[in-house]
Design a protein around this motif. Structure first.
Motif, PDB file in Angstrom:
ATOM      1  N   PHE A   1       0.834  -1.197   0.000  1.00 12.40           N
ATOM      2  CA  PHE A   1       0.000   0.000   0.000  1.00 12.40           C
ATOM      3  C   PHE A   1       0.870   1.248   0.000  1.00 12.40           C
ATOM      4  O   PHE A   1       1.992   1.251   0.518  1.00 12.40           O
ATOM      5  CB  PHE A   1      -0.935   0.007   1.218  1.00 12.40           C
ATOM      6  N   ARG A   2       0.354   2.296  -0.615  1.00 15.93           N
ATOM      7  CA  ARG A   2       1.083   3.554  -0.707  1.00 15.93           C
ATOM      8  C   ARG A   2       1.007   4.304   0.624  1.00 15.93           C
ATOM      9  O   ARG A   2      -0.058   4.401   1.238  1.00 15.93           O
ATOM     10  CB  ARG A   2       0.490   4.420  -1.809  1.00 15.93           C
ATOM     11  N   LEU A   3       2.145   4.815   1.078  1.00 14.07           N
ATOM     12  CA  LEU A   3       2.200   5.626   2.291  1.00 14.07           C
ATOM     13  C   LEU A   3       2.115   7.107   1.944  1.00 14.07           C
ATOM     14  O   LEU A   3       2.473   7.521   0.839  1.00 14.07           O
ATOM     15  CB  LEU A   3       3.487   5.339   3.064  1.00 14.07           C
ATOM     16  N   ALA A   4       1.640   7.891   2.905  1.00 13.88           N
ATOM     17  CA  ALA A   4       1.495   9.325   2.675  1.00 13.88           C
ATOM     18  C   ALA A   4       2.847  10.031   2.630  1.00 13.88           C
ATOM     19  O   ALA A   4       2.942  11.162   2.158  1.00 13.88           O
ATOM     20  CB  ALA A   4       0.619   9.935   3.775  1.00 13.88           C
ATOM     21  N   ASP A   5       3.890   9.354   3.100  1.00 13.50           N
ATOM     22  CA  ASP A   5       5.234   9.926   3.170  1.00 13.50           C
ATOM     23  C   ASP A   5       5.970   9.716   1.844  1.00 13.50           C
ATOM     24  O   ASP A   5       6.498   8.632   1.571  1.00 13.50           O
ATOM     25  CB  ASP A   5       6.001   9.273   4.321  1.00 13.50           C
ATOM     26  N   ASP A   6       6.001  10.739   0.995  1.00 13.90           N
ATOM     27  CA  ASP A   6       6.744  10.714  -0.274  1.00 13.90           C
ATOM     28  C   ASP A   6       6.310   9.534  -1.156  1.00 13.90           C
ATOM     29  O   ASP A   6       5.141   9.266  -1.320  1.00 13.90           O
ATOM     30  CB  ASP A   6       8.257  10.679  -0.010  1.00 13.90           C
ATOM     31  N   ASP A   7       7.309   8.828  -1.728  1.00 13.04           N
ATOM     32  CA  ASP A   7       7.037   7.709  -2.632  1.00 13.04           C
ATOM     33  C   ASP A   7       7.175   6.362  -1.934  1.00 13.04           C
ATOM     34  O   ASP A   7       7.395   5.337  -2.591  1.00 13.04           O
ATOM     35  CB  ASP A   7       7.996   7.749  -3.827  1.00 13.04           C
ATOM     36  N   ARG A   8       7.042   6.330  -0.653  1.00 12.47           N
ATOM     37  CA  ARG A   8       7.271   5.098   0.086  1.00 12.47           C
ATOM     38  C   ARG A   8       6.055   4.161   0.019  1.00 12.47           C
ATOM     39  O   ARG A   8       4.914   4.594  -0.130  1.00 12.47           O
ATOM     40  CB  ARG A   8       7.635   5.399   1.535  1.00 12.47           C
ATOM     41  N   VAL A   9       6.361   2.865   0.145  1.00  4.47           N
ATOM     42  CA  VAL A   9       5.336   1.830   0.088  1.00  4.47           C
ATOM     43  C   VAL A   9       5.438   0.963   1.338  1.00  4.47           C
ATOM     44  O   VAL A   9       6.534   0.553   1.736  1.00  4.47           O
ATOM     45  CB  VAL A   9       5.519   0.948  -1.170  1.00  4.47           C
ATOM     46  N   GLY A  10       4.302   0.704   1.984  1.00  9.16           N
ATOM     47  CA  GLY A  10       4.255  -0.207   3.117  1.00  9.16           C
ATOM     48  C   GLY A  10       3.957  -1.618   2.650  1.00  9.16           C
ATOM     49  O   GLY A  10       3.324  -1.827   1.605  1.00  9.16           O
ATOM     50  N   ARG A  11       4.395  -2.583   3.435  1.00  5.68           N
ATOM     51  CA  ARG A  11       4.204  -3.980   3.054  1.00  5.68           C
ATOM     52  C   ARG A  11       3.951  -4.816   4.305  1.00  5.68           C
ATOM     53  O   ARG A  11       4.663  -4.683   5.300  1.00  5.68           O
ATOM     54  CB  ARG A  11       5.450  -4.480   2.317  1.00  5.68           C
ATOM     55  N   ASP A  12       2.948  -5.669   4.234  1.00  4.02           N
ATOM     56  CA  ASP A  12       2.568  -6.547   5.343  1.00  4.02           C
ATOM     57  C   ASP A  12       2.424  -7.954   4.771  1.00  4.02           C
ATOM     58  O   ASP A  12       1.499  -8.239   4.019  1.00  4.02           O
ATOM     59  CB  ASP A  12       1.242  -6.053   5.939  1.00  4.02           C
ATOM     60  N   GLU A  13       3.382  -8.840   5.112  1.00  9.43           N
ATOM     61  CA  GLU A  13       3.411 -10.201   4.567  1.00  9.43           C
ATOM     62  C   GLU A  13       3.204 -11.217   5.685  1.00  9.43           C
ATOM     63  O   GLU A  13       3.747 -11.060   6.780  1.00  9.43           O
ATOM     64  CB  GLU A  13       4.748 -10.485   3.895  1.00  9.43           C
ATOM     65  N   LEU A  14       2.462 -12.275   5.383  1.00  7.41           N
ATOM     66  CA  LEU A  14       2.227 -13.312   6.381  1.00  7.41           C
ATOM     67  C   LEU A  14       1.666 -14.559   5.723  1.00  7.41           C
ATOM     68  O   LEU A  14       1.190 -14.538   4.588  1.00  7.41           O
ATOM     69  CB  LEU A  14       1.255 -12.813   7.459  1.00  7.41           C
ATOM     70  N   THR A  15       1.718 -15.646   6.462  1.00 13.11           N
ATOM     71  CA  THR A  15       1.023 -16.882   6.098  1.00 13.11           C
ATOM     72  C   THR A  15      -0.027 -17.155   7.160  1.00 13.11           C
ATOM     73  O   THR A  15       0.303 -17.217   8.355  1.00 13.11           O
ATOM     74  CB  THR A  15       2.000 -18.070   6.015  1.00 13.11           C
ATOM     75  N   ALA A  16      -1.280 -17.285   6.752  1.00 13.35           N
ATOM     76  CA  ALA A  16      -2.370 -17.546   7.688  1.00 13.35           C
ATOM     77  C   ALA A  16      -2.847 -18.983   7.530  1.00 13.35           C
ATOM     78  O   ALA A  16      -3.066 -19.459   6.413  1.00 13.35           O
ATOM     79  CB  ALA A  16      -3.526 -16.576   7.450  1.00 13.35           C
ATOM     80  N   VAL A  17      -3.008 -19.659   8.664  1.00 12.25           N
ATOM     81  CA  VAL A  17      -3.571 -21.009   8.696  1.00 12.25           C
ATOM     82  C   VAL A  17      -4.795 -20.960   9.603  1.00 12.25           C
ATOM     83  O   VAL A  17      -4.670 -20.642  10.794  1.00 12.25           O
ATOM     84  CB  VAL A  17      -2.560 -22.039   9.227  1.00 12.25           C
ATOM     85  N   VAL A  18      -5.979 -21.257   9.065  1.00 17.33           N
ATOM     86  CA  VAL A  18      -7.201 -21.095   9.843  1.00 17.33           C
ATOM     87  C   VAL A  18      -8.148 -22.274   9.656  1.00 17.33           C
ATOM     88  O   VAL A  18      -8.193 -22.902   8.603  1.00 17.33           O
ATOM     89  CB  VAL A  18      -7.947 -19.785   9.477  1.00 17.33           C
ATOM     90  N   ALA A  19      -8.923 -22.524  10.701  1.00 19.04           N
ATOM     91  CA  ALA A  19     -10.052 -23.446  10.640  1.00 19.04           C
ATOM     92  C   ALA A  19     -11.317 -22.621  10.458  1.00 19.04           C
ATOM     93  O   ALA A  19     -11.461 -21.551  11.061  1.00 19.04           O
ATOM     94  CB  ALA A  19     -10.129 -24.283  11.909  1.00 19.04           C
ATOM     95  N   ARG A  20     -12.238 -23.118   9.643  1.00 20.07           N
ATOM     96  CA  ARG A  20     -13.413 -22.337   9.273  1.00 20.07           C
ATOM     97  C   ARG A  20     -14.672 -23.183   9.381  1.00 20.07           C
ATOM     98  O   ARG A  20     -14.670 -24.380   9.097  1.00 20.07           O
ATOM     99  CB  ARG A  20     -13.253 -21.844   7.824  1.00 20.07           C
ATOM    100  N   ALA A  21     -15.763 -22.536   9.799  1.00 21.70           N
ATOM    101  CA  ALA A  21     -17.089 -23.156   9.805  1.00 21.70           C
ATOM    102  C   ALA A  21     -18.042 -22.207   9.084  1.00 21.70           C
ATOM    103  O   ALA A  21     -18.034 -21.001   9.343  1.00 21.70           O
ATOM    104  CB  ALA A  21     -17.570 -23.425  11.226  1.00 21.70           C
ATOM    105  N   GLN A  22     -18.850 -22.755   8.196  1.00 21.62           N
ATOM    106  CA  GLN A  22     -19.772 -21.933   7.405  1.00 21.62           C
ATOM    107  C   GLN A  22     -21.177 -22.524   7.441  1.00 21.62           C
ATOM    108  O   GLN A  22     -21.370 -23.718   7.192  1.00 21.62           O
ATOM    109  CB  GLN A  22     -19.302 -21.838   5.959  1.00 21.62           C
ATOM    110  N   TYR A  23     -22.158 -21.656   7.735  1.00 22.25           N
ATOM    111  CA  TYR A  23     -23.566 -22.058   7.767  1.00 22.25           C
ATOM    112  C   TYR A  23     -24.297 -21.387   6.621  1.00 22.25           C
ATOM    113  O   TYR A  23     -24.220 -20.173   6.437  1.00 22.25           O
ATOM    114  CB  TYR A  23     -24.205 -21.661   9.097  1.00 22.25           C
ATOM    115  N   ASP A  24     -25.007 -22.175   5.827  1.00 20.43           N
ATOM    116  CA  ASP A  24     -25.789 -21.686   4.692  1.00 20.43           C
ATOM    117  C   ASP A  24     -27.230 -22.127   4.897  1.00 20.43           C
ATOM    118  O   ASP A  24     -27.520 -23.330   4.957  1.00 20.43           O
ATOM    119  CB  ASP A  24     -25.235 -22.273   3.389  1.00 20.43           C
ATOM    120  N   ASN A  25     -28.163 -21.153   5.021  1.00 18.62           N
ATOM    121  CA  ASN A  25     -29.547 -21.516   5.310  1.00 18.62           C
ATOM    122  C   ASN A  25     -30.319 -21.991   4.084  1.00 18.62           C
ATOM    123  O   ASN A  25     -31.499 -22.329   4.175  1.00 18.62           O
ATOM    124  CB  ASN A  25     -30.275 -20.349   5.973  1.00 18.62           C
ATOM    125  N   GLY A  26     -29.653 -21.978   2.908  1.00 19.23           N
ATOM    126  CA  GLY A  26     -30.302 -22.446   1.703  1.00 19.23           C
ATOM    127  C   GLY A  26     -31.198 -21.432   1.038  1.00 19.23           C
ATOM    128  O   GLY A  26     -31.787 -21.714  -0.020  1.00 19.23           O
TER     129      GLY A  26
END
Length: 297
Positions: free
Chosen positions: A226-251
């Motif tokens: 993402f672009r930062l407000a400070d001059d031409d600088r760019v911020g960066r946020d890197e990660l690996t996410a491992v998640v368990a998920r549950a999803q409900y669909d009422n149809g």
């Protein structure tokens, strides 16, 4: 994890999303009506390598709808808006609120009984408060060919190309692999509707516990620039996410999902316009939680 492995993981995640979201397109307009969704994500506090710590939260709203659907062809549009809030403590704060916008136009065209062309042009904005729209804007596309090997398995090659926020870095180009695998009636690999949809879902294994309840395990490599407000600088946020998920669909068009997991192998950085690091720090593993609500009409 090596940088090559990170890139390939992210590329495969994008590819699976592309394939999953458009898997029914060649059969007509089923499940392609308008939908709206909202999501909240909490990223727990984590320590930084050089001292200090931070936590973050993210709120996303978006919608999608069909533009055209007929036998062998599908075109749609999706848009999303989001704000990521970072709270740094015990040291310097390199950024705070990051605003996001994304617009995509997915297209799928059948080239025969077993072959399809996939094309998804996308515009993205990501920038801190005070950044002009043009300065935070990037664009590109995913394109690929998919072969239906059996009624449960399809795959194919593709490529992604996106402009970079760095003013003289050119474009980011990477290969992708398109995969859609229904292993059994209840078990599948894909997960086109996982968390953090505006940055691309991850590679996941899903189990349909019932007609309404789906359980899953997802892994995703995320590289948020993402672009930062400070001059031409760019911020960066890197990660690996491992998640368990549950999803409900009422149809009847209502889908509610929640997830919990961990962020691993994380780094934050500030880069100049050439892509060189001005500062870079690893951060410790941390908790990630989230919930998502989607209403389809």
């Amino acid at each position: 994890m090596s940088r090559t492995a990170k890139l390939l993981t992210a590329a495969l995640a994008c590819a699976i999303s592309l394939q999953s979201n458009m898997a029914d397109a060649q059969d007509g307009p089923a499940q392609t009506g308008p939908a709206i969704e909202g999501e909240i994500i909490y990223r727990g506090e984590r320590d930084l390598e050089e001292g200090g710590r931070f936590q973050a939260s993210r709120t996303i709203v978006g919608g999608e709808t069909m533009l055209s659907a007929r036998a062998g062809f599908f075109a749609g549009v999706s848009a999303s808006f989001g704000v990521s809030h970072y709270d740094f403590s015990g040291g310097r704060s390199p950024w705070e609120d990051i605003h996001e916008f994304q617009l995509s136009l997915p297209v799928r065209q059948a080239l025969g009984e077993t072959t399809s062309l996939l094309f998804v042009p996308t515009l993205r904005f990501a920038g801190e408060d005070g950044v002009s729209f043009n300065d935070g804007l990037t664009g590109g596309a995913l394109v690929g060919l998919s072969w239906q090997v059996t009624d449960r398995f399809s795959f194919g090659p593709g490529v992604g190309a996106y402009t970079s926020l760095g003013s003289d870095q050119g474009a980011d180009l990477f290969p992708i692999v398109l995969i859609d695998w229904q292993i059994t009636d209840r078990l599948s690999v894909g997960n086109g509707s996982a968390f953090g949809a505006t940055r691309g879902p991850g590679i996941g294994v899903n189990f349909d516990a019932s007609d309404q309840l789906t359980l899953g395990l997802t892994i995703r490599r995320e590289d948020f620039k993402f672009r930062l407000a400070d001059d031409d600088r760019v911020g960066r946020d890197e990660l690996t996410a491992v998640v368990a998920r549950a999803q409900y669909d009422n149809g009847a068009g209502l889908t509610l999902s929640g997830f919990a997991g961990a962020e691993l192998d994380g780094q934050i950085a500030v880069e100049d316009k050439h892509g060189d690091n001005l500062e870079r720090q690893d951060f410790d593993p941390a908790l990630i939680l989230g919930a998502r609500l989607k209403v389809a009409f």
